[in-house]
Design an enzyme around this catalytic site. Structure first.
Site, PDB file in Angstrom:
ATOM      1  N   HIS A 122      12.497  -3.059  -1.291  1.00  0.00           N
ATOM      2  CA  HIS A 122      11.922  -1.646  -1.904  1.00  0.00           C
ATOM      3  C   HIS A 122      11.064  -1.139  -0.914  1.00  0.00           C
ATOM      4  CE1 HIS A 122       8.613  -0.555  -5.237  1.00  0.00           C
ATOM      5  NE2 HIS A 122      10.084  -0.269  -5.729  1.00  0.00           N
ATOM      6  N   LYS A 124       9.694   1.464   1.970  1.00  0.00           N
ATOM      7  CA  LYS A 124       9.839   2.805   2.232  1.00  0.00           C
ATOM      8  C   LYS A 124       9.065   2.906   3.611  1.00  0.00           C
ATOM      9  CE  LYS A 124      10.043   2.976  -2.339  1.00  0.00           C
ATOM     10  NZ  LYS A 124       9.783   1.889  -3.213  1.00  0.00           N
ATOM     11  N   LYS A 299       1.108   3.306  -5.636  1.00  0.00           N
ATOM     12  CA  LYS A 299       0.624   1.802  -5.372  1.00  0.00           C
ATOM     13  C   LYS A 299      -0.464   2.017  -4.376  1.00  0.00           C
ATOM     14  CE  LYS A 299       5.223   1.913  -5.615  1.00  0.00           C
ATOM     15  NZ  LYS A 299       5.760   2.175  -7.175  1.00  0.00           N
ATOM     16  N   ASP A 304     -15.154  -0.020  -2.012  1.00  0.00           N
ATOM     17  CA  ASP A 304     -16.356   0.599  -1.467  1.00  0.00           C
ATOM     18  C   ASP A 304     -15.761   1.794  -0.543  1.00  0.00           C
ATOM     19  OD1 ASP A 304     -17.655  -1.323  -2.797  1.00  0.00           O
ATOM     20  OD2 ASP A 304     -17.662  -2.804  -1.136  1.00  0.00           O
TER      21      ASP A 304
END
Length: 408
Positions: A122, A124, A299, A304
């Site tokens: 999966h 890239k 994703k 902070d």
């Protein structure tokens, strides 16, 4: 040095002296990646889950073909599920020009369907001349462009320069040279890359061997270290109990925790699964928003002012337990501020806030059945992967007249 700046492990070092540029959607990513390919003088290493024969796929095809024809070494790895097959007119010119194309888990289909759909490649990743790298969630497909229509995806990638590129380069070289789930990569760069900026960056892959929980652990370490603000924006959100516990505890100690998920999903079950968790999250004070303009495919996360991540890994059982993934973790205030600004604009302009009143009240039996449902959904991919099947391998494609494919 803060807790967020410390290495997750000795096997995943933070590299200093890098530059990182956030690329939003195909409109920013494709021109940058294609320009790097056009400028390649020696080598192009590319891994992608999806490479379709559409306007974007053919544009990548043209540029890789031209690079190979001018003598650049071109190595490509695609996933056998995400990229289901190439026509002869697409494939043959690449192979004849010397492009080495490998397909991960190259299996025959039954009635047009691949039966073994777990443990996908999966990632890239793109590395050019060992000097520039790209990583994120964007595939080579037209559905990452806004003019594709309502199904166009919202997503992110990063362009990298500096010493971290040597880690990405060594990883992709190792992945291309081996066949499997747990190839023996160690972050020991074989090339020297000059410093390019002030960002401290860690490259972290996930496999099904020694790094099976690497990305999840780095997320959870950052969540536990959060002091003021934490935002997760993830297409497929269905993590395990420990991850959810860390989020809830962060909110309860006063951290402002925000979650962005799909509101117009490309896969309906993704939204169904996330909504199972809403009451659990909202009760702890976590703010939940559904992105409703188009499918959300990102994703990304930040904590902070000093930590963020962009990559291919979702926060669901497939990505956290089975898929081969890769994320970049960045310690740089300017980059975090850029990501924060973009995500907050997304919330203001295109998201629907989820409140407690909109979540259906539980039936009397649900406190008993929901934990069971959660456990089954969370563990199903792992259970399914245990069914008898040969281990995934890569197939090196050959021109039609040559024997093949050869296992590598």
């Amino acid at each position: 040095m803060s807790a967020l700046g410390r290495p997750a492990s000795a096997a995943a070092p933070w590299r200093a002296g890098n530059s990182a540029r956030l690329l939003e959607n195909g409109e920013a990513y494709f021109p940058a990646a294609f320009a790097a390919i056009d400028a390649a003088a020696r080598e192009i290493l590319l891994e992608t889950f999806i490479w379709f024969e559409d306007e974007v796929g053919w544009e990548l095809h043209r540029r890789l073909l031209e690079a190979a024809q001018r003598g650049v070494r071109v190595e490509v790895l695609v996933d056998g599920y995400g990229s289901p097959g190439f026509t002869p007119q697409f494939l043959q010119p690449l192979l004849e020009a010397g492009v080495r194309l490998r397909v991960f888990d190259h299996r025959p289909r039954r009635f047009g369907v691949r039966l073994h759909v777990f443990r996908r490649m999966h990632r890239k990743l793109l590395v050019v001349d060992g000097r520039r790298a790209f990583i994120g969630g964007i595939n080579y497909a037209a559905d990452h462009l806004a003019h594709y229509g309502p199904g166009a995806k919202q997503d992110y990638a990063v362009e990298l320069e500096g010493p971290i590129v040597a880690d990405v380069h060594s990883f992709v070289e190792c992945a291309l040279a081996t066949h499997g789930i747990g190839h023996p990569w160690r972050p020991q760069p074989k090339i020297e890359v000059p410093q390019a900026g002030d960002a401290r960056i860690m490259f972290l892959p996930r496999d099904n061997d020694h790094r099976s929980t690497s990305i999840e652990h780095e997320y959870r370490r950052a969540i536990r270290a959060a002091r003021r603000e934490l935002m997760l924006a993830n297409a497929y959100f269905f993590p395990g109990y420990g991850f959810l516990r860390d989020l809830r505890q962060a909110a309860r100690r006063g951290v402002r925790v925000t979650l962005i998920v799909q509101g117009e999903p490309d896969t309906p079950i993704a939204l169904t699964a996330a909504r199972v968790l809403y009451a659990h999250l909202l009760d702890a004070g976590i703010s939940v928003h559904e992105y409703c303009e188009r499918p959300f495919h990102g994703k990304v996360a930040y904590v902070d002012d000093e930590w963020c991540t962009v990559g291919s890994s979702n926060l669901d059982p497939l990505s956290l337990s089975l898929n081969l993934e890769a994320n970049i973790f960045i310690h740089d205030r300017a980059f975090v501020d850029d990501l924060r600004t973009r995500l907050q604009a997304l919330i203001r302009q295109h998201c629907r806030a989820v409140d407690r009143a909109s979540v259906p009240r539980q039936r009397f039996w649900q406190p008993l059945t929901r934990p069971l449902l959660f456990h089954c959904l969370r563990r199903f991919p792992d259970w399914a992967s245990r069914l008898p099947a040969p281990p995934p391998r890569t197939a090196l494609m050959h021109p039609p007249e040559a024997p093949g494919p050869e296992k590598s």
